[in-house]
Design a protein around this motif. Structure first.
Motif, PDB file in Angstrom:
ATOM      1  N   ALA B  75       0.842  -1.202   0.000  1.00  0.00           N
ATOM      2  CA  ALA B  75       0.000   0.000   0.000  1.00  0.00           C
ATOM      3  C   ALA B  75       0.877   1.252   0.000  1.00  0.00           C
ATOM      4  N   ASP B  76       1.922   1.245   0.825  1.00  0.00           N
ATOM      5  CA  ASP B  76       2.835   2.392   0.870  1.00  0.00           C
ATOM      6  C   ASP B  76       3.528   2.619  -0.470  1.00  0.00           C
ATOM      7  N   VAL B  77       3.983   1.523  -1.062  1.00  0.00           N
ATOM      8  CA  VAL B  77       4.787   1.635  -2.277  1.00  0.00           C
ATOM      9  C   VAL B  77       3.935   2.081  -3.476  1.00  0.00           C
ATOM     10  N   LEU B  78       2.728   1.575  -3.560  1.00  0.00           N
ATOM     11  CA  LEU B  78       1.934   1.830  -4.771  1.00  0.00           C
ATOM     12  C   LEU B  78       1.010   3.044  -4.658  1.00  0.00           C
ATOM     13  N   ARG B  79       0.888   3.576  -3.475  1.00  0.00           N
ATOM     14  CA  ARG B  79       0.034   4.753  -3.297  1.00  0.00           C
ATOM     15  C   ARG B  79       0.603   5.913  -4.122  1.00  0.00           C
ATOM     16  N   GLY B  80      -0.234   6.531  -4.968  1.00  0.00           N
ATOM     17  CA  GLY B  80       0.215   7.663  -5.772  1.00  0.00           C
ATOM     18  C   GLY B  80       0.808   7.281  -7.117  1.00  0.00           C
ATOM     19  N   LYS B  81       0.931   5.978  -7.359  1.00  0.00           N
ATOM     20  CA  LYS B  81       1.499   5.537  -8.634  1.00  0.00           C
ATOM     21  C   LYS B  81       0.394   5.448  -9.698  1.00  0.00           C
ATOM     22  N   THR B  82       0.790   5.551 -10.951  1.00  0.00           N
ATOM     23  CA  THR B  82      -0.177   5.316 -12.022  1.00  0.00           C
ATOM     24  C   THR B  82      -0.367   3.809 -12.170  1.00  0.00           C
ATOM     25  N   VAL B  83      -1.430   3.425 -12.844  1.00  0.00           N
ATOM     26  CA  VAL B  83      -1.705   2.003 -13.052  1.00  0.00           C
ATOM     27  C   VAL B  83      -0.533   1.336 -13.766  1.00  0.00           C
ATOM     28  N   GLU B  84       0.024   2.025 -14.770  1.00  0.00           N
ATOM     29  CA  GLU B  84       1.142   1.448 -15.527  1.00  0.00           C
ATOM     30  C   GLU B  84       2.350   1.226 -14.623  1.00  0.00           C
ATOM     31  N   GLU B  85       2.656   2.256 -13.821  1.00  0.00           N
ATOM     32  CA  GLU B  85       3.793   2.135 -12.894  1.00  0.00           C
ATOM     33  C   GLU B  85       3.557   0.981 -11.912  1.00  0.00           C
ATOM     34  N   ALA B  86       2.341   0.925 -11.389  1.00  0.00           N
ATOM     35  CA  ALA B  86       2.009  -0.114 -10.402  1.00  0.00           C
ATOM     36  C   ALA B  86       2.161  -1.504 -11.012  1.00  0.00           C
TER      37      ALA B  86
END
Lengths: 407, 140
Positions: B75-86
């Motif tokens: 949750a910490d790592v992917l929060r604020g990322k775009t779908v592609e980045e995630a």
């Protein structure tokens, strides 16, 4: 007989330094069982019941003589009441399909205990749904036992089948199956006993119990994997349809119909696991050479010691009956606040093999309101050193988790 | 087994026992349940999207330290990322756990989630570490 001497009979302990506390899942094998299988392939291997030649007859003899040995071992009247299956689960499915499906109607009920292994639970869910009959549970009390009142409240005149484990694989509770059978018979029900967790540890006498069906697996009692046993009363087995169809279970096969072989072949379709049977025979010889009295003495000592030492750890919770006479073989436990899988990983890192999870008994774990448990299960090769190693590893695990555990 | 202390380290323990990501999300856009039937790990992941960006992630559930902390750190790592980045980070994490990549440069993308690297040496625990990531992968 001392445990260190017994331990030497098990070659795995020479090769691997492990406190093996997972015999409830599967036991280790003594050299004599491994040798018996080896010897079978080297000197007697052929397909039993098939060939008209010496070797096949010898293979048939070992196969059928082991059946006789097992009959004697559990005090069955006739050896044809012993059916070989691949494990206890298959034996229970055989009963559910060939007896349950045929004999249950809409007004009937099947009663099982909440501590059944999935293998004595899921098949009954299936057949009761299929036949429109009811599946009901006998629940345990605060001492993790079935009370007489509970048994009498649940087994009624509508009950046709009672499924009960002799010993719980999670709690180690020894159920009073003899009394349950007596009462069930009074109500006109037949009783299916799962002896998988009892027969490694105690004498099982099918006639004394008056069990209608009784099943167990070979691999929990020092025998090989892949071999199980179904015992049934002759009258019941004779009236039942075969479970699996195919070679060797027939008498005459026409294009449009078949007559079936008599017991026990009726229930043994296809080429059988002869090496499994041979290994199981050797395991029984080994158990008899030690004797159940000695086995009980060894286990009482090591399990008693484990209970005593675990009780000294105030961060450990255990789940077993306080009535010593009603307990056998396994101790389920948790460290409060630590998930059992994390605990098992840490124990594993210290060379201790325990099982963690729901132990194929999800309804029981849910009933106990636990996420899962760790389980140490004991057998004749376990000694106090194994317990000491477990206790030390538990202390280490607690020290790792202590500051994070929510108070 | 070596590296035990590296797995049950401060970061993972803190996230597993006292995670600030463990709560219901108000106005969640998607919710997905993930479980490992063989061991009983259960999580429910909720996400809030802002167009193509994963604006917030939270979870509830129960299970072992590895499954719970892996969810929280994800949750910490992917929060604020775009779908592609995630998607790329999730794939890298799965590859790391399955030992299909050990490239340090590649693994830098994982930020704190690199703490689970040693799970690759613990076959019995691989499923625990992957549960959240595979569940989220289905949601985006």
């Amino acid at each position: 007989m001392n445990v260190d001497k017994i331990k030497k009979d098990f070659p795995i302990f020479e090769k691997i330094d492990i406190a093996y506390l997972d015999s409830g899942a599967t036991s280790q094998r003594p050299q004599c069982v491994i040798d018996a299988i080896d010897n079978f392939y080297k000197t007697k291997n052929a397909n039993p019941h098939r060939g008209a030649y010496e070797l096949s007859i010898e293979a048939t003899d070992v196969y059928e003589n082991t059946r006789k040995k097992i009959a004697k071992f559990i005090n069955a009247e006739k050896s044809e009441q012993i059916i070989f299956t691949k494990n206890a689960s298959e034996a229970l499915n055989l009963i559910a399909y060939s007896y349950g499906l045929e004999n249950l109607g809409e007004d009937d009920s099947v009663i099982i205990s909440i501590m059944e292994h999935h293998s004595n639970l899921v098949p009954w869910q299936f057949v009761t749904k299929k036949t429109g009959s009811k599946l009901e549970y006998m629940y345990i009390n605060d001492e993790y036992e079935l009370s007489e009142e509970e048994i009498k409240a649940k087994i009624t005149d509508n009950t046709k089948i009672v499924g009960i484990t002799h010993v719980s694989n999670v709690l180690g509770t020894i159920n009073n199956v003899k009394e349950i059978i007596k009462y069930a018979h009074k109500k006109g029900a037949i009783v299916v006993v799962d002896a998988s967790q009892s027969i490694p540890h105690m004498k099982v006498d099918v006639q004394d119990l008056d069990a209608d069906f009784l099943v167990f697996s070979g691999h929990k009692m020092l025998g090989p994997l892949g071999i199980g046993v179904l015992y049934g009363k002759k009258r019941l087995l004779n009236d039942m349809n075969p479970f699996l169809m195919g070679g060797d279970m027939i008498e005459y096969v026409y294009e449009d119909k078949t007559t079936f072989a008599p017991l026990p072949n009726k229930f043994e379709a296809g080429t059988q696991n002869v090496e499994g049977v041979v290994g199981l025979g050797a395991a029984i010889d080994y158990i008899e050479s030690i004797g159940y009295d000695t086995i009980a003495k060894i286990e009482e000592e090591v399990v008693g010691y484990a209970k005593q030492e675990l009780a000294k750890l105030d961060f450990v919770e255990t789940y077993y009956t306080p009535n010593e006479d009603n307990h056998c073989g396994v101790i389920s436990f948790n460290i409060k606040g630590v998930h059992p899988h994390d605990l098992a990983t840490i124990l594993d890192s210290q060379g201790i093999a325990v099982r963690a999870g729901d132990h194929c008994a999800q309804p029981l774990i849910r009933f106990l309101k636990l996420p899962a448990t760790c389980r140490a299960s004991f057998y004749i090769y376990n000694n106090k050193e194994d317990v000491d190693r477990l206790v030390e590893a538990l202390k280490k695990a607690y020290s790792m988790f202590e500051k994070f555990i929510k108070k | 087994m070596e590296n035990l202390d590296e797995i049950y380290n401060e970061l993972i323990m803190e996230h597993s026992m006292n995670s600030y990501n463990k709560h219901k999300l108000e106005n969640a856009d998607k919710c997905e349940h993930g479980h490992n039937p063989s061991c009983g790990d259960e999580i429910e992941i909720e996400i809030k999207m802002n167009n193509n960006i994963i604006e917030d992630i939270a979870f509830t559930g129960s299970g072992c330290a590895i499954s719970q902390s892996s969810t929280s750190i994800m949750a910490d790592v992917l929060r604020g990322k775009t779908v592609e980045e995630a998607k790329i980070i999730i794939k890298t994490f799965i590859d790391m756990i399955k030992r299909e990549t050990t490239d340090e440069k590649e693994l830098e993308k994982l930020e704190e989630a690199i703490a689970f690297k040693n799970v690759a040496n613990m076959p019995a625990r691989v499923k625990c570490a992957l549960l959240a990531w595979k569940t989220l992968d289905k949601m985006i």
